[in-house]
Design a protein around this motif. Sequence first.
Motif, mmCIF file in Angstrom:
data_model
loop_
_atom_site.group_PDB
_atom_site.id
_atom_site.type_symbol
_atom_site.label_atom_id
_atom_site.label_comp_id
_atom_site.label_asym_id
_atom_site.label_seq_id
_atom_site.Cartn_x
_atom_site.Cartn_y
_atom_site.Cartn_z
ATOM 1 N N ALA A 1 33.545 41.472 42.331
ATOM 2 C CA ALA A 1 34.931 41.795 41.995
ATOM 3 C C ALA A 1 35.115 43.295 41.786
ATOM 4 O O ALA A 1 36.077 43.890 42.279
ATOM 5 N N HIS B 1 38.507 38.203 45.026
ATOM 6 C CA HIS B 1 39.020 37.242 44.051
ATOM 7 C C HIS B 1 37.940 36.182 43.939
ATOM 8 O O HIS B 1 37.558 35.575 44.943
ATOM 9 N N THR C 1 35.817 32.971 41.663
ATOM 10 C CA THR C 1 35.775 31.918 40.653
ATOM 11 C C THR C 1 34.322 31.543 40.433
ATOM 12 O O THR C 1 33.595 31.296 41.393
ATOM 13 N N GLN D 1 41.107 39.901 34.878
ATOM 14 C CA GLN D 1 41.706 38.576 34.782
ATOM 15 C C GLN D 1 42.504 38.173 36.015
ATOM 16 O O GLN D 1 42.602 36.987 36.330
ATOM 17 N N SER D 2 43.068 39.136 36.724
ATOM 18 C CA SER D 2 43.879 38.798 37.906
ATOM 19 C C SER D 2 43.016 38.459 39.122
ATOM 20 O O SER D 2 43.520 37.926 40.106
ATOM 21 N N ARG D 3 41.700 38.779 39.050
ATOM 22 C CA ARG D 3 40.837 38.550 40.210
ATOM 23 C C ARG D 3 39.650 37.640 39.945
ATOM 24 O O ARG D 3 39.040 37.134 40.883
ATOM 25 N N VAL D 4 39.295 37.442 38.685
ATOM 26 C CA VAL D 4 38.085 36.684 38.375
ATOM 27 C C VAL D 4 38.391 35.612 37.336
ATOM 28 O O VAL D 4 39.075 35.885 36.344
ATOM 29 N N GLN D 5 37.881 34.428 37.595
ATOM 30 C CA GLN D 5 37.950 33.389 36.577
ATOM 31 C C GLN D 5 36.599 32.691 36.472
ATOM 32 O O GLN D 5 35.886 32.548 37.459
ATOM 33 N N TYR E 1 37.258 27.861 50.092
ATOM 34 C CA TYR E 1 36.865 29.251 49.892
ATOM 35 C C TYR E 1 36.359 29.883 51.189
ATOM 36 O O TYR E 1 35.808 29.200 52.047
#
Length: 107
Positions: free
Chosen positions: A13, A19, A21, A43-47, A62
């Motif tokens: 990231a 992006h 997960t 937070q907008s790219r990784v969870q 994916y």
Amino acid sequence: MGAGWGGLLLWTAEHYGVHATGITLSQNQYTYVNQIIERKGLQSRVQMLLQDYRDIDESQPYDKVASVGMCEHVGRPNLPIYFAKIYRLLKPGGLVLNHGITAGGVG
């Protein structure tokens, strides 16, 4: 799959703008990685999710799947289920990075 302490997840990231997960079954890893995601403003790219790989939603496939150190935890009898799940998670033409530790000559 098997994001562990988030090293690969966060590196990709930060350095490649992906992006991403990640999943883990460890509450400690989940909490730690989410703290880093927040601290780094990703937070907008990784969870990071706390869930079993078998429960990953397949409705949005994916481009790439990386699995680090999962084979040895999944176990030999479950490898067909594991690899089938990876296959279903990939878009056509998607790429897989699978890292696992194996041993020869054991029962």
